[in-house]
Structure formats: structure tokens, C-alpha cells
Design a protein around this motif. Structure first.
Motif, PDB file in Angstrom:
ATOM      1  N   PRO A  19       0.817  -1.224   0.000  1.00 45.31           N
ATOM      2  CA  PRO A  19       0.000   0.000   0.000  1.00 45.31           C
ATOM      3  C   PRO A  19       0.850   1.274   0.000  1.00 45.31           C
ATOM      4  O   PRO A  19       0.529   2.235  -0.714  1.00 45.31           O
ATOM      5  CB  PRO A  19      -0.827  -0.127   1.286  1.00 45.31           C
ATOM      6  N   VAL A  20       1.912   1.291   0.786  1.00 41.54           N
ATOM      7  CA  VAL A  20       2.778   2.482   0.823  1.00 41.54           C
ATOM      8  C   VAL A  20       3.388   2.751  -0.557  1.00 41.54           C
ATOM      9  O   VAL A  20       3.414   3.891  -1.033  1.00 41.54           O
ATOM     10  CB  VAL A  20       3.899   2.291   1.881  1.00 41.54           C
ATOM     11  N   GLU A  21       3.867   1.700  -1.211  1.00 41.32           N
ATOM     12  CA  GLU A  21       4.472   1.864  -2.533  1.00 41.32           C
ATOM     13  C   GLU A  21       3.419   2.271  -3.561  1.00 41.32           C
ATOM     14  O   GLU A  21       3.663   3.104  -4.427  1.00 41.32           O
ATOM     15  CB  GLU A  21       5.154   0.559  -2.976  1.00 41.32           C
ATOM     16  N   HIS A  22       2.246   1.658  -3.439  1.00 44.22           N
ATOM     17  CA  HIS A  22       1.157   1.977  -4.359  1.00 44.22           C
ATOM     18  C   HIS A  22       0.778   3.459  -4.251  1.00 44.22           C
ATOM     19  O   HIS A  22       0.604   4.147  -5.258  1.00 44.22           O
ATOM     20  CB  HIS A  22      -0.037   1.075  -4.038  1.00 44.22           C
ATOM     21  N   ALA A  23       0.689   3.955  -3.011  1.00 42.28           N
ATOM     22  CA  ALA A  23       0.341   5.368  -2.797  1.00 42.28           C
ATOM     23  C   ALA A  23       1.414   6.283  -3.380  1.00 42.28           C
ATOM     24  O   ALA A  23       1.106   7.317  -3.978  1.00 42.28           O
ATOM     25  CB  ALA A  23       0.155   5.634  -1.304  1.00 42.28           C
ATOM     26  N   ALA A  24       2.677   5.882  -3.228  1.00 44.02           N
ATOM     27  CA  ALA A  24       3.771   6.696  -3.778  1.00 44.02           C
ATOM     28  C   ALA A  24       3.703   6.734  -5.300  1.00 44.02           C
ATOM     29  O   ALA A  24       3.902   7.779  -5.919  1.00 44.02           O
ATOM     30  CB  ALA A  24       5.123   6.146  -3.312  1.00 44.02           C
ATOM     31  N   LEU A  25       3.413   5.580  -5.906  1.00 45.21           N
ATOM     32  CA  LEU A  25       3.290   5.539  -7.371  1.00 45.21           C
ATOM     33  C   LEU A  25       2.150   6.430  -7.844  1.00 45.21           C
ATOM     34  O   LEU A  25       2.262   7.101  -8.871  1.00 45.21           O
ATOM     35  CB  LEU A  25       3.054   4.109  -7.855  1.00 45.21           C
ATOM     36  N   GLU A  26       1.054   6.452  -7.079  1.00 45.95           N
ATOM     37  CA  GLU A  26      -0.075   7.318  -7.434  1.00 45.95           C
ATOM     38  C   GLU A  26       0.333   8.794  -7.400  1.00 45.95           C
ATOM     39  O   GLU A  26      -0.018   9.568  -8.284  1.00 45.95           O
ATOM     40  CB  GLU A  26      -1.248   7.096  -6.457  1.00 45.95           C
ATOM     41  N   ARG A  27       1.066   9.178  -6.341  1.00 53.62           N
ATOM     42  CA  ARG A  27       1.524  10.573  -6.247  1.00 53.62           C
ATOM     43  C   ARG A  27       2.489  10.892  -7.383  1.00 53.62           C
ATOM     44  O   ARG A  27       2.478  11.998  -7.935  1.00 53.62           O
ATOM     45  CB  ARG A  27       2.227  10.830  -4.913  1.00 53.62           C
ATOM     46  N   ARG A  28       3.322   9.920  -7.743  1.00 54.42           N
ATOM     47  CA  ARG A  28       4.262  10.142  -8.843  1.00 54.42           C
ATOM     48  C   ARG A  28       3.498  10.323 -10.155  1.00 54.42           C
ATOM     49  O   ARG A  28       3.844  11.191 -10.972  1.00 54.42           O
ATOM     50  CB  ARG A  28       5.210   8.936  -8.936  1.00 54.42           C
ATOM     51  N   ARG A  29       2.462   9.528 -10.346  1.00 51.02           N
ATOM     52  CA  ARG A  29       1.647   9.645 -11.562  1.00 51.02           C
ATOM     53  C   ARG A  29       0.957  11.004 -11.642  1.00 51.02           C
ATOM     54  O   ARG A  29       0.885  11.617 -12.696  1.00 51.02           O
ATOM     55  CB  ARG A  29       0.588   8.536 -11.600  1.00 51.02           C
ATOM     56  N   LEU A  30       0.438  11.455 -10.494  1.00 53.16           N
ATOM     57  CA  LEU A  30      -0.237  12.757 -10.459  1.00 53.16           C
ATOM     58  C   LEU A  30       0.750  13.872 -10.796  1.00 53.16           C
ATOM     59  O   LEU A  30       0.427  14.804 -11.552  1.00 53.16           O
ATOM     60  CB  LEU A  30      -0.864  12.978  -9.069  1.00 53.16           C
ATOM     61  N   PHE A  31       1.953  13.773 -10.259  1.00 50.89           N
ATOM     62  CA  PHE A  31       3.011  14.742 -10.577  1.00 50.89           C
ATOM     63  C   PHE A  31       3.278  14.751 -12.081  1.00 50.89           C
ATOM     64  O   PHE A  31       3.296  15.814 -12.709  1.00 50.89           O
ATOM     65  CB  PHE A  31       4.283  14.376  -9.793  1.00 50.89           C
ATOM     66  N   ASP A  32       3.446  13.572 -12.673  1.00 51.77           N
ATOM     67  CA  ASP A  32       3.691  13.470 -14.123  1.00 51.77           C
ATOM     68  C   ASP A  32       2.557  14.115 -14.914  1.00 51.77           C
ATOM     69  O   ASP A  32       2.793  14.804 -15.909  1.00 51.77           O
ATOM     70  CB  ASP A  32       3.802  11.998 -14.549  1.00 51.77           C
ATOM     71  N   THR A  33       1.329  13.837 -14.485  1.00 48.10           N
ATOM     72  CA  THR A  33       0.162  14.382 -15.187  1.00 48.10           C
ATOM     73  C   THR A  33       0.158  15.904 -15.141  1.00 48.10           C
ATOM     74  O   THR A  33      -0.130  16.572 -16.139  1.00 48.10           O
ATOM     75  CB  THR A  33      -1.135  13.841 -14.547  1.00 48.10           C
ATOM     76  N   ARG A  34       0.499  16.437 -13.975  1.00 46.58           N
ATOM     77  CA  ARG A  34       0.503  17.905 -13.837  1.00 46.58           C
ATOM     78  C   ARG A  34       1.623  18.531 -14.665  1.00 46.58           C
ATOM     79  O   ARG A  34       1.432  19.592 -15.276  1.00 46.58           O
ATOM     80  CB  ARG A  34       0.624  18.300 -12.365  1.00 46.58           C
ATOM     81  N   VAL A  35       2.781  17.897 -14.723  1.00 47.87           N
ATOM     82  CA  VAL A  35       3.871  18.424 -15.547  1.00 47.87           C
ATOM     83  C   VAL A  35       3.488  18.328 -17.024  1.00 47.87           C
ATOM     84  O   VAL A  35       3.722  19.264 -17.800  1.00 47.87           O
ATOM     85  CB  VAL A  35       5.207  17.685 -15.268  1.00 47.87           C
ATOM     86  N   THR A  36       2.881  17.209 -17.396  1.00 48.46           N
ATOM     87  CA  THR A  36       2.440  17.046 -18.792  1.00 48.46           C
ATOM     88  C   THR A  36       1.480  18.173 -19.175  1.00 48.46           C
ATOM     89  O   THR A  36       1.527  18.686 -20.303  1.00 48.46           O
ATOM     90  CB  THR A  36       1.759  15.671 -18.979  1.00 48.46           C
ATOM     91  N   GLU A  37       0.622  18.565 -18.231  1.00 47.33           N
ATOM     92  CA  GLU A  37      -0.339  19.647 -18.495  1.00 47.33           C
ATOM     93  C   GLU A  37       0.396  20.961 -18.775  1.00 47.33           C
ATOM     94  O   GLU A  37      -0.024  21.732 -19.655  1.00 47.33           O
ATOM     95  CB  GLU A  37      -1.287  19.782 -17.290  1.00 47.33           C
ATOM     96  N   VAL A  38       1.480  21.202 -18.056  1.00 45.82           N
ATOM     97  CA  VAL A  38       2.298  22.406 -18.290  1.00 45.82           C
ATOM     98  C   VAL A  38       2.878  22.365 -19.707  1.00 45.82           C
ATOM     99  O   VAL A  38       2.838  23.360 -20.439  1.00 45.82           O
ATOM    100  CB  VAL A  38       3.431  22.525 -17.243  1.00 45.82           C
ATOM    101  N   VAL A  39       3.397  21.193 -20.102  1.00 45.52           N
ATOM    102  CA  VAL A  39       3.968  21.051 -21.449  1.00 45.52           C
ATOM    103  C   VAL A  39       2.883  21.263 -22.502  1.00 45.52           C
ATOM    104  O   VAL A  39       3.088  21.956 -23.503  1.00 45.52           O
ATOM    105  CB  VAL A  39       4.638  19.660 -21.618  1.00 45.52           C
ATOM    106  N   ARG A  40       1.712  20.689 -22.257  1.00 43.82           N
ATOM    107  CA  ARG A  40       0.612  20.804 -23.224  1.00 43.82           C
ATOM    108  C   ARG A  40       0.185  22.261 -23.400  1.00 43.82           C
ATOM    109  O   ARG A  40      -0.077  22.712 -24.521  1.00 43.82           O
ATOM    110  CB  ARG A  40      -0.571  19.934 -22.773  1.00 43.82           C
ATOM    111  N   THR A  41       0.142  22.993 -22.291  1.00 43.77           N
ATOM    112  CA  THR A  41      -0.214  24.417 -22.361  1.00 43.77           C
ATOM    113  C   THR A  41       0.828  25.180 -23.171  1.00 43.77           C
ATOM    114  O   THR A  41       0.484  26.002 -24.033  1.00 43.77           O
ATOM    115  CB  THR A  41      -0.330  25.009 -20.938  1.00 43.77           C
ATOM    116  N   ALA A  42       2.107  24.890 -22.924  1.00 44.43           N
ATOM    117  CA  ALA A  42       3.178  25.551 -23.676  1.00 44.43           C
ATOM    118  C   ALA A  42       3.074  25.225 -25.167  1.00 44.43           C
ATOM    119  O   ALA A  42       3.318  26.078 -26.027  1.00 44.43           O
ATOM    120  CB  ALA A  42       4.540  25.133 -23.129  1.00 44.43           C
ATOM    121  N   GLN A  43       2.677  23.981 -25.476  1.00 48.86           N
ATOM    122  CA  GLN A  43       2.473  23.601 -26.888  1.00 48.86           C
ATOM    123  C   GLN A  43       1.328  24.403 -27.503  1.00 48.86           C
ATOM    124  O   GLN A  43       1.430  24.901 -28.615  1.00 48.86           O
ATOM    125  CB  GLN A  43       2.163  22.110 -26.995  1.00 48.86           C
TER     126      GLN A  43
END
Lengths: 205, 205
Positions: free
Chosen positions: B126-150
């Protein structure tokens, strides 16, 4: 590619036991090493995964370390061949570097489990140590290509050649973590995407 | 940074046993997890490394998983703060992306063991799963920044925003494998090098 050809195949031997050829045992072992970690995987674990006895596994391979050595060789041979081909075919240092990038992306995608294992090796045994040495030699040779391209004024020289090589291979190696075959981007398209990012960057000029 | 401040420190408690504060135990645990693998490390292994009894280790922490959770939080909080700062300070989407890259490189270098551990997490608990979820959310938010710049025409849009984000973070994350603090390139210089490679590429124009 060996892994792709044998995936999931499980023939029956004459004696009616589940039968594998050696490349299938290797492929399944590599997936288990990635899943559990090499050190934490025993030959008994592998036998269980294969549905074989330990002695049947030893019919194919002498030791767990031999399996690891073959798996790492699969990855390293692919990368080394990509470099040899790039040096043999290209007309200039930047073209060589571009071909190394394309070739390495292709190897990462086609031999993904083998390269994944290679990237996790920490040098805890003679086999791992030898693989790390081959990886270092590969890095040194690629760095030399980048340095030549810099000396010809074709690659920016405000970034150290070794650092540039590591950053670009950071991009390439990350494919083992997130690239999934059968998606919208095939190996050739991914090779061109990585090449474009490495050489031209993301900024619109 | 916690890890840097406490590195190698080993105070004596009033009772004459080797004494550690909780952040020191965490730091040493993280190094052991990286060395042996988290799954293969027992609390007894950690106690041995610390020169403490198991019950003395449990004085600091409830479980091995709690240590892992704190370590992963150290990495994730750093990355999330870098993103928040980038979004709060920057004036345009490409500037935000540039600040995310700079901030992430700094976190990778300053919290290297914690991020190394984060990058090895496979979601087996569960601890690792939660960390992976937070990492995914971080990636998604960064991707959104890139998409806006595009969408603003400031970042090339012939590369998928999610792929571009993963490739750039492939470069950044590779620092955990090869960057050694105290060398010729400090964190600020490395951040600018990664940024230059990501945005402008290696080719001379």
C-alpha cells in the motif's frame, strides 16, 4: 528477437512434462528476476514458475548466475551492435551519434526485459561486474563519438561530452520504465522522437 | 536538507549506547534499502547496520514500511514543491516547465537517496502503491504544463506532451545513477545543463 519469438510458447515434450527450450527458460527467468529482484530469486522459485523440478531447470542451465550472464549479454550485444553499425555506416560524427541513438532505442524496445535487467545491475558478482565493465566501455565509446562531433563544431561544446552522453542515455534508458509495445508509437517513430528531442530540444525557434 | 545535515553523525546517548535521532535512522535505512533492496532488507538487518537492538530500532519507527513511507514522502514532497514553486513564480508555460526542470534537478541532487528509492518502487505494498499514485499525479501535472506551452506555440507540438515529459524526466532521473555530489558540476550548473539539453538539444545551429 529471441524473447518475442518464444513468448508464452509452452510445448509438450515426448515425456509429457511441460517442455521449454533454453531460450524460453531464459526469458521466463528474466521476467522473474525483474519481478522479484535477481538476488531474491532462487532456482527453486524459477522451477516453481516453470512448473518444473529444480533438476529439470539444471538440465537447461548450470546456475542462476549463468542465466543472468546470458540475459545481460543479450542486452549488451544489442547495444554494442548498434554502436558498431552506427560507426560502420555513418558519414560524420553527428550522423554516427544519431545512428547510435536510433539503434539504442530499437534495442531497448526489442530487448526491453534484458535491458531492464542490465540497468538494475549493481556489480554484486563477477557476472554483474563484467556487465558493468562492458556498459562503461560502451559509454566511453559513445562519449568519444560525441566529443569528435564537438571538435568538428557540429555538436554544442558548452556541455561536457560525457554528461551529454549520460543525459541522452537517461532519456533512452527511461523507455524500459514506461514504453509499452503495441501502443500508438512504434519503435521507429520512438527512435525519431528521441533523436529529435536530443538534437533539437523541445523549444520552438 | 535532512540527509546532508545528519550524514555520518553518530552521537552518544546518556546511556552510552550509539544514539541516533529518527532522521538519522531513516537516512541509514534508505541507504540499506538501496544497497540490498527494500524487500530483502529486514528490521534485523537495519538493527545490525545501526549497531542497535531490534527493539531500539522500534523505539524510532513502528515498522519497515513506515520508514519506506517517510523516505518516499521526502522525495515526493520535494518534487511537488518544485512544481508548486514553478507554477507560482513563472510567467508563462515554458517558463514554468523550465522552472520544473531546474527544481526537479535540484531535488534529485539534494535528496538523491530518497529519489533513488522512489524510482525503484514497483507498487508491491500500500505504501508503494500510494507513492506511485503521487508520482503519476506529478507526471500528469507536468504534462499539463507542457501541453499548455504547446498550445501557446512555445514548445514543439510534433512530440506528444506525455512522451516529452517522460523523456525529459528520463534525463533528470538518470542523475540518481551517475551524478556524484562534490564533483566539477554543482546542482545549479547541472540544472542549467539539463535545461539547455531539454529545450535546445545538442545540435549546433
Amino acid at each position: 528477437m529471441r524473447a518475442a519469438q518464444t513468448s508464452g510458447v509452452r510445448a509438450q515434450t515426448r515425456r509429457g512434462r511441460p517442455g521449454y527450450d533454453s531460450s524460453e527458460v531464459l526469458e521466463i527467468a528474466v521476467r522473474l528476476f525483474i519481478e522479484k529482484g535477481y538476488d531474491a530469486t532462487s532456482v527453486a522459485d524459477l522451477a516453481e514458475r516453470l512448473g518444473l523440478t529444480k533438476s529439470a531447470v539444471y538440465h537447461h542451465f548450470e546456475s542462476k548466475e549463468q542465466l543472468l550472464g546470458l540475459a545481460l549479454d543479450e542486452a549488451l550485444t544489442g547495444l554494442e551492435s548498434a554502436l558498431e553499425n552506427a560507426l560502420a555506416n555513418a558519414r560524420s560524427a553527428p550522423e554516427s551519434f544519431a545512428d547510435v541513438i536510433r539503434g539504442a532505442v530499437t534495442v531497448l524496445i526489442e530487448r526491453q526485459p534484458y535491458v531492464t535487467l542490465l540497468l538494475r545491475v549493481r556489480g554484486n558478482s563477477p557476472v554483474e561486474h563484467a556487465a558493468l565493465e562492458r556498459r562503461r566501455l560502451f559509454d566511453t565509446r559513445v562519449t568519444e563519438v560525441v566529443r569528435t562531433a564537438q571538435s568538428q563544431g557540429l555538436v554544442r561544446d558548452d556541455i561536457d561530452a560525457a554528461v551529454a552522453t549520460r543525459l541522452i542515455f537517461g532519456m533512452i534508458n527511461s523507455l524500459t520504465e514506461w514504453y509499452r509495445p503495441g501502443g500508438t508509437i512504434d519503435a521507429d517513430a520512438m527512435a525519431e522522437t528521441v533523436l529529435a528531442t536530443a538534437m533539437s530540444g523541445l523549444q520552438v525557434r
